[in-house]
Write a protein that holds these residues in place. Structure first.
Motif, mmCIF file in Angstrom:
data_model
loop_
_atom_site.group_PDB
_atom_site.id
_atom_site.type_symbol
_atom_site.label_atom_id
_atom_site.label_comp_id
_atom_site.label_asym_id
_atom_site.label_seq_id
_atom_site.Cartn_x
_atom_site.Cartn_y
_atom_site.Cartn_z
ATOM 1 N N CYS A 296 0.774 -1.050 0.065
ATOM 2 C CA CYS A 296 -0.003 0.102 0.250
ATOM 3 C C CYS A 296 0.919 1.252 -0.166
ATOM 4 O O CYS A 296 1.867 1.288 0.483
ATOM 5 C CB CYS A 296 -0.669 -0.159 1.441
ATOM 6 N N GLY A 297 0.416 2.201 -0.575
ATOM 7 C CA GLY A 297 0.886 3.739 -0.451
ATOM 8 C C GLY A 297 2.332 3.635 -1.097
ATOM 9 O O GLY A 297 2.880 3.105 -2.043
ATOM 10 N N THR A 298 3.299 4.200 -0.159
ATOM 11 C CA THR A 298 4.598 4.416 -0.316
ATOM 12 C C THR A 298 5.247 2.928 -0.770
ATOM 13 O O THR A 298 6.059 2.866 -1.793
ATOM 14 C CB THR A 298 5.441 5.194 0.763
ATOM 15 N N SER A 343 5.748 -4.134 3.505
ATOM 16 C CA SER A 343 5.260 -3.310 4.506
ATOM 17 C C SER A 343 6.039 -2.616 5.550
ATOM 18 O O SER A 343 6.689 -3.636 6.234
ATOM 19 C CB SER A 343 4.041 -3.917 5.109
ATOM 20 N N GLN A 344 6.259 -1.406 5.760
ATOM 21 C CA GLN A 344 7.002 -1.029 6.906
ATOM 22 C C GLN A 344 6.697 -1.703 8.279
ATOM 23 O O GLN A 344 7.454 -2.095 9.061
ATOM 24 C CB GLN A 344 7.043 0.575 6.911
ATOM 25 N N SER A 345 5.340 -1.372 8.530
ATOM 26 C CA SER A 345 4.766 -1.856 9.629
ATOM 27 C C SER A 345 4.768 -3.202 9.987
ATOM 28 O O SER A 345 4.901 -3.943 11.057
ATOM 29 C CB SER A 345 3.411 -1.157 10.018
ATOM 30 N N THR A 348 -0.174 -3.642 8.283
ATOM 31 C CA THR A 348 -1.457 -3.057 7.315
ATOM 32 C C THR A 348 -2.259 -4.013 6.847
ATOM 33 O O THR A 348 -1.923 -5.226 6.287
ATOM 34 C CB THR A 348 -0.493 -2.513 6.005
ATOM 35 N N VAL A 394 4.876 10.015 10.497
ATOM 36 C CA VAL A 394 3.762 9.426 9.349
ATOM 37 C C VAL A 394 4.222 9.090 8.150
ATOM 38 O O VAL A 394 4.067 8.153 7.665
ATOM 39 C CB VAL A 394 2.361 10.191 9.640
ATOM 40 N N ALA A 395 4.802 9.980 7.445
ATOM 41 C CA ALA A 395 5.417 9.730 6.124
ATOM 42 C C ALA A 395 6.647 9.000 5.954
ATOM 43 O O ALA A 395 7.501 9.269 6.613
ATOM 44 C CB ALA A 395 5.540 11.139 5.487
ATOM 45 N N SER A 396 6.558 7.806 5.288
ATOM 46 C CA SER A 396 7.398 7.014 5.281
ATOM 47 C C SER A 396 8.681 7.855 4.410
ATOM 48 O O SER A 396 8.447 8.069 3.415
ATOM 49 C CB SER A 396 6.919 5.657 4.479
ATOM 50 N N LYS A 480 4.088 12.515 -1.190
ATOM 51 C CA LYS A 480 4.748 13.164 0.063
ATOM 52 C C LYS A 480 4.327 14.683 0.033
ATOM 53 O O LYS A 480 3.866 14.886 1.217
ATOM 54 C CB LYS A 480 6.159 13.246 -0.141
ATOM 55 N N GLU A 483 0.541 14.545 1.025
ATOM 56 C CA GLU A 483 0.085 14.304 2.390
ATOM 57 C C GLU A 483 0.481 15.057 3.343
ATOM 58 O O GLU A 483 -0.017 15.309 4.584
ATOM 59 C CB GLU A 483 0.479 12.694 2.655
HETATM 60 C C1 F6R Z 1 3.219 7.503 2.937
HETATM 61 C C2 F6R Z 1 3.007 6.406 3.803
HETATM 62 C C3 F6R Z 1 2.017 5.287 3.607
HETATM 63 C C4 F6R Z 1 2.382 4.052 3.943
HETATM 64 C C5 F6R Z 1 1.155 3.016 3.532
HETATM 65 C C6 F6R Z 1 1.814 1.313 3.774
HETATM 66 O O1 F6R Z 1 4.034 8.287 3.371
HETATM 67 O O2 F6R Z 1 3.961 6.029 4.882
HETATM 68 O O3 F6R Z 1 1.445 5.478 2.044
HETATM 69 O O4 F6R Z 1 3.699 3.407 3.013
HETATM 70 O O5 F6R Z 1 0.157 3.365 4.606
HETATM 71 O O6 F6R Z 1 2.142 1.282 5.261
HETATM 72 P P1 F6R Z 1 3.104 0.001 5.687
HETATM 73 O O7 F6R Z 1 4.249 0.200 4.660
HETATM 74 O O8 F6R Z 1 3.310 0.071 7.042
HETATM 75 O O9 F6R Z 1 2.288 -1.202 5.242
#
Ligand code: F6R
Length: 603
Positions: A296-298, A343-345, A348, A394-396, A480, A483
């Motif tokens: 998702c997203g970034t 996914s960073q976290s 998601t 919040v912004a990756s 970026k 947001e």
């Molecule tokens: C934008 C941002 C989001 C995340 C997205 C996915 O700066 O941070 O678009 O990239 O919500 O999140 P993760 O990587 O945690 O799955």
């Protein structure tokens, strides 16, 4: 998204709950609340909309006794942002309280049934049904009541429940929303985010799906016996230090986060990458001919860069999809396909749903995540950790460049299993090894970007364009900007301009063109000329030493030269800084942009 913290131990609970909530503020929230049990008095109970910092002077004057309690930051889903809708939520008698992350999908039916049975509801939330369900089943033992109650819930939840009639315990349960137990000296914490516990303990244990845990002052008990692991980072890592914002700190940290992501993973002289987390599936990987990257997203934009890498260097057909779309697609994956979730976290909701769907069909599941032991890490067949350190803004930013680096390492692994030559492998490996230093050089543009931000900060719209490897970076740059600064920005494949978007261009329209000296440089110059002919104000990101571009565009930011496949790691740096400085100049809340949450644990 919402944040949970619970405490039980020998210390007063309230200061620990308050500092835990503050450490989770970065996730985004609109209200917060606490409940602390006190053996001599009524429990302390406080809920409020708005920022914790505004209420803190009042909170600090309160004498809160008690060594058992829980607290919550809410990000509204069901019911408006009001004091009453903030968590914790109580049962009818005010004995039991619940904090909850997630969404209870069948809350309406449950609420109606409980109301018919005589329960009185005071909020508009889905969470309140949990408190009343626990009340319904409570006969003196809180964990028994919670176990029975969660059996009736449909949807997602991470909950921590306390009761003044069974006061020496916290009961925690999860399904779909992360929860971990922090194991300290004579104390235990429960939280949805390791940042909330790291100043008390680094020993944590994540609850698995469907688990219920009881935590007493002496011990914790989960159905399955498991050992806690150490958090890799320190309390300072989740503090801003001398930086005005976490985002700027994290942008500036990228040389070291990239070094950490690479550590021990390159064998330059052999032109190979060794990714220990993929070892167990090495043979299966050799056989795959299709890769589905889902995120998702970034993180999805990192996947789009990898699409070019995997196709060019490993010859694997690669498809990239938003997890929220993929999960409802009739995908044609077969036994020669693998899914790679990024996914960073690692929490998601949509990405996890896509992963589980692929897994149920017997597809090889791979993952890249920054959070050790996250749900994604535990549910994939194999994967690679970013080791980028905690990302609080919040912004990756640093997680994104680390994702790009790990994806390049994967491309190298997959390529060397197939047709990629030793010589090319060595070039890629050597260049990857230089990346942290090149990023350090790229970051030197910060003062210049800050000046440019002043020039562009009053724009209402912006267009970002790039081609090939830098097409996803145009989208990431625009995301970026949107947001953080709330300026409308769109990222496009430069070749698509004349199929519609160019109609927007008029005198002074800001266009950000990512045009390093690569295989599509000349095509990019043609696109820039089309924009200039229509009066656009063009800011270009170009490779050091390119003098020609100065004659064509209005402003230039230079980045160091590197291999084409790795340029995104450098070209995104000025994009991050530009969005940051524009947003800061507009007075925006950079670390906590409106309506956004760090980890999106609901669909
Ligand atoms: C934008 C941002 C989001 C995340 C997205 C996915 O700066 O941070 O678009 O990239 O919500 O999140 P993760 O990587 O945690 O799955």
């Amino acid at each position: 998204m919402c944040g949970i913290i619970g405490y039980i131990g020998v210390k007063p609970a309230f200061p620990i709950l308050l500092s835990g909530l503050k450490r989770m503020e970065y996730r985004g929230y609109d209200s917060f609340g606490f409940r602390v049990l006190d053996s001599d008095n009524e429990p302390f109970f406080y809920k409020k909309t708005g920022k914790i910092s505004l209420a803190e002077p009042e909170l600090l004057t309160m004498k809160v006794k008690g060594r058992v309690g829980h607290a919550h930051t809410r990000w509204a889903t069901h019911g408006q942002v009001t004091d009453c809708n903030a968590h914790p939520h109580l049962d009818c008698k005010g004995d039991i309280s619940v904090v909850h992350n997630g969404i209870i999908e069948n809350y309406k039916e449950l609420r109606e049934e409980l109301q018919r049975e005589g329960h009185k509801f005071v909020s508009q939330t889905d969470t309140e049904v949990i408190a009343h369900l626990v009340e319904k089943f409570f006969d003196g033992n809180l964990e028994c009541a919670v176990k029975k109650a969660v059996g009736f819930l449909r949807g997602t939840y991470g909950i921590v429940v306390i009761s003044k009639n069974d006061p020496d315990k916290l009961v925690a349960a999860r399904s779909g929303s992360p929860l971990l137990i922090g194991v300290g000296e004579n104390e235990f914490l429960v939280a949805s985010d390791p940042a909330a516990v790291v100043s008390s303990t680094k020993k944590v244990l994540y609850l698995n799906e469907g688990e219920v845990a009881t935590i007493t002052p002496e011990n914790y008990f989960i159905f399955t016996e498991r050992q806690p692991h150490e958090i890799e980072w320190s309390a300072e890592d989740v503090e801003k230090g001398t930086y005005p914002h976490f985002m700027l700190k994290e942008i500036m940290e990228q040389p070291s986060s990239l070094k950490n992501s690479l550590r021990g993973r390159l064998i330059v002289e052999e032109g190979r990458a060794q990714l220990g987390g993929l070892k167990s599936v090495e043979e299966r990987l050799r056989d795959i001919d299709k890769m589905y990257i889902v995120a998702c997203g970034t993180a999805r934009y990192a996947g789009l860069v990898a699409e070019y890498m995997f196709e060019e260097y490993a010859g694997i057909t690669t498809k990239v999809d938003a997890a929220s779309e993929f999960r409802y697609r009739k995908s044609t994956m077969d036994r020669k396909s693998a899914i790679l979730v990024v996914s960073q976290s690692g929490e998601t909701a949509d990405t996890l749903a896509a992963l589980r769907d692929a897994k149920s069909r017997g597809i090889l599941t791979l993952g890249i995540t920054n959070v050790v032991d996250s749900t994604q890490a535990r549910e994939t067949d194999a994967g690679v950790y970013n080791h980028a350190g905690p990302e609080i803004g919040v912004a990756s930013t640093k997680a994104f460049t680390s994702q790009l680096e790990v994806l390049a390492l994967m491309a190298l692994c997959l390529g060397r299993q197939r047709q990629l030559s030793n010589v090319m492998g060595q070039r890629i490996a050597a260049e990857l090894e230089r990346m942290p230093d090149l990023v350090e050089l790229a970051l030197k543009c910060a003062p210049h970007v800050k000046e440019l931000a002043e020039k562009y900060k009053d724009s209402e719209n912006m267009i970002y364009l790039g081609r090939k490897y830098n097409n996803p970076i145009a989208m990431e740059g625009a995301l970026k900007m949107k947001e953080l600064s709330y300026i409308h920005a769109e990222g496009v494949a430069a070749g698509e301009l004349k199929h519609g978007m160019i109609a927007l261009i008029e005198n002074g329209f800001p266009a950000i063109a990512i045009c390093p000296s690569d295989s599509v440089y000349e095509k990019m110059i043609s696109n820039i000329m089309e924009l200039k002919a229509r009066g656009a104000r063009v800011l270009a990101v170009a490779t050091e030493g390119n003098e020609e571009i100065v004659q064509i565009v209005d402003d230039v930011i230079y980045i160091p030269k590197t291999l084409e496949m790795l340029t995104p790691i450098l070209s995104v740096i000025p994009m991050q800084l530009f969005a940051y400085y524009v947003a800061a100049a507009r007075g925006c809340d950079v670390d906590k942009p409106r309506n956004l949450a760090k980890s999106v644990t609901v669909e």
